[in-house]
Write a protein that holds these residues in place. Structure first.
Motif, mmCIF file in Angstrom:
data_model
loop_
_atom_site.group_PDB
_atom_site.id
_atom_site.type_symbol
_atom_site.label_atom_id
_atom_site.label_comp_id
_atom_site.label_asym_id
_atom_site.label_seq_id
_atom_site.Cartn_x
_atom_site.Cartn_y
_atom_site.Cartn_z
ATOM 1 N N GLU A 1 -3.137 3.229 -40.925
ATOM 2 C CA GLU A 1 -2.505 3.020 -42.232
ATOM 3 C C GLU A 1 -3.421 2.221 -43.154
ATOM 4 O O GLU A 1 -3.534 2.531 -44.346
ATOM 5 N N VAL A 2 -4.056 1.200 -42.611
ATOM 6 C CA VAL A 2 -4.973 0.397 -43.424
ATOM 7 C C VAL A 2 -6.202 1.213 -43.778
ATOM 8 O O VAL A 2 -6.652 1.231 -44.922
ATOM 9 N N ARG A 3 -6.741 1.913 -42.788
ATOM 10 C CA ARG A 3 -7.951 2.707 -42.999
ATOM 11 C C ARG A 3 -7.744 3.778 -44.061
ATOM 12 O O ARG A 3 -8.639 4.060 -44.853
ATOM 13 N N SER A 4 -6.559 4.361 -44.104
ATOM 14 C CA SER A 4 -6.324 5.477 -45.025
ATOM 15 C C SER A 4 -5.691 5.046 -46.350
ATOM 16 O O SER A 4 -5.396 5.893 -47.190
ATOM 17 N N ALA A 5 -5.504 3.754 -46.529
ATOM 18 C CA ALA A 5 -4.910 3.270 -47.779
ATOM 19 C C ALA A 5 -5.815 3.608 -48.958
ATOM 20 O O ALA A 5 -7.038 3.548 -48.855
ATOM 21 N N THR A 6 -5.199 3.984 -50.054
ATOM 22 C CA THR A 6 -5.952 4.236 -51.283
ATOM 23 C C THR A 6 -5.396 3.338 -52.374
ATOM 24 O O THR A 6 -4.217 2.981 -52.363
ATOM 25 N N PHE A 7 -6.268 2.980 -53.288
ATOM 26 C CA PHE A 7 -5.894 2.105 -54.385
ATOM 27 C C PHE A 7 -6.254 2.778 -55.701
ATOM 28 O O PHE A 7 -7.302 3.422 -55.800
ATOM 29 N N ARG A 8 -5.381 2.607 -56.657
ATOM 30 C CA ARG A 8 -5.699 3.123 -57.984
ATOM 31 C C ARG A 8 -6.906 2.377 -58.541
ATOM 32 O O ARG A 8 -7.168 1.246 -58.164
ATOM 33 N N LYS A 9 -7.624 3.030 -59.437
ATOM 34 C CA LYS A 9 -8.794 2.427 -60.073
ATOM 35 C C LYS A 9 -8.350 1.508 -61.209
ATOM 36 O O LYS A 9 -7.374 1.799 -61.909
ATOM 37 N N ARG A 10 -9.077 0.439 -61.372
ATOM 38 C CA ARG A 10 -8.852 -0.488 -62.492
ATOM 39 C C ARG A 10 -10.219 -1.012 -62.886
ATOM 40 O O ARG A 10 -10.863 -1.721 -62.122
ATOM 41 N N ASN A 11 -10.705 -0.650 -64.045
ATOM 42 C CA ASN A 11 -12.046 -1.029 -64.468
ATOM 43 C C ASN A 11 -12.120 -2.463 -64.970
ATOM 44 O O ASN A 11 -11.165 -3.006 -65.519
ATOM 45 N N GLY A 12 -13.290 -3.031 -64.759
ATOM 46 C CA GLY A 12 -13.593 -4.343 -65.306
ATOM 47 C C GLY A 12 -12.893 -5.477 -64.591
ATOM 48 O O GLY A 12 -12.390 -5.339 -63.484
ATOM 49 N N ARG A 13 -12.854 -6.599 -65.254
ATOM 50 C CA ARG A 13 -12.367 -7.839 -64.667
ATOM 51 C C ARG A 13 -10.873 -7.816 -64.349
ATOM 52 O O ARG A 13 -10.377 -8.685 -63.646
ATOM 53 N N PRO B 1 -5.217 -4.455 -58.576
ATOM 54 C CA PRO B 1 -4.783 -5.599 -57.765
ATOM 55 C C PRO B 1 -3.385 -5.438 -57.162
ATOM 56 O O PRO B 1 -3.162 -5.841 -56.016
ATOM 57 N N ALA B 2 -2.461 -4.845 -57.890
ATOM 58 C CA ALA B 2 -1.103 -4.690 -57.363
ATOM 59 C C ALA B 2 -1.099 -3.847 -56.086
ATOM 60 O O ALA B 2 -0.356 -4.143 -55.134
ATOM 61 N N ASP B 3 -1.929 -2.810 -56.030
ATOM 62 C CA ASP B 3 -2.007 -1.955 -54.849
ATOM 63 C C ASP B 3 -2.612 -2.709 -53.667
ATOM 64 O O ASP B 3 -2.113 -2.636 -52.538
ATOM 65 N N VAL B 4 -3.692 -3.426 -53.933
ATOM 66 C CA VAL B 4 -4.367 -4.189 -52.889
ATOM 67 C C VAL B 4 -3.450 -5.300 -52.376
ATOM 68 O O VAL B 4 -3.311 -5.511 -51.167
#
Length: 184
Positions: free
Chosen positions: A149-161, A125-128
């Protein structure tokens, strides 16, 4: 299309199916050059998917070409719209599209998107939220931000809720790319 339109990966790796890629780009070229307006849209280009095969085309090269192709189709649609309805109507259309994004952007950090399902992959969530704040700055203050920039943005994975559901985040940023491309 030429067999050498894109470089291929080695036999140890997978890339996009060359036949599928060549067929799509051949179709896109025909539509762009002489097909009916609207027969292929920027959204169609963005949503195309290719199978992965051994010795396929390098995905990064094809993805970059798809980004350029999407921008070309959006620019053409914009030109057609402007010729028919004018600049004021185009800006009103973009403003309405931006308003549909803005309601989500005004939500508090950590609450902008639905959580991922239990034990399913999600986005940090912090990345998004950081990218959402950049969109707010773009809309509110004209801060620089490009569709790329938006298209190439990457976000770290965070599992679950604890993470944001990937599907809703991806759909939201796809719409944001449409707005940004329309304004560029």
């Amino acid at each position: 299309m030429s067999e050498t339109m894109f470089r291929t990966v080695s036999g140890l790796h997978s890339g996009y199916d060359p036949d599928e890629v060549d067929d799509f780009f051949e179709h896109a070229r025909a539509v762009y050059e002489s097909g009916p307006a609207g027969a292929l849209s920027g959204r169609d280009v963005r949503s195309v998917a290719f199978d992965l095969v051994r010795r396929g085309y390098q995905t990064s090269a094809v993805d970059a070409a798809l980004d350029r192709l999407e921008a070309a189709f959006v620019a053409r649609a914009r030109a057609d719209f402007l010729a028919e309805q004018g600049q004021a109507a185009w800006m009103a259309r973009l403003a309405e599209q931006a308003r549909t994004l803005y309601t989500r952007l005004t939500r508090p950090d950590g609450e902008r998107f639905a959580p991922a399902h239990a034990r399913k992959p999600g986005y940090e969530p912090a990345d998004v939220d950081a990218l959402c704040r950049r969109l707010v700055a773009y809309f509110d203050r004209g801060a620089p931000l490009t569709a790329q920039e938006v298209r190439s943005a990457t976000f770290r994975k965070r599992n679950g809720r604890a993470g944001y559901a990937e599907g809703s985040v991806d759909a939201f940023f796809d719409r944001a790319v449409e707005v940004l491309l329309g304004a560029e």
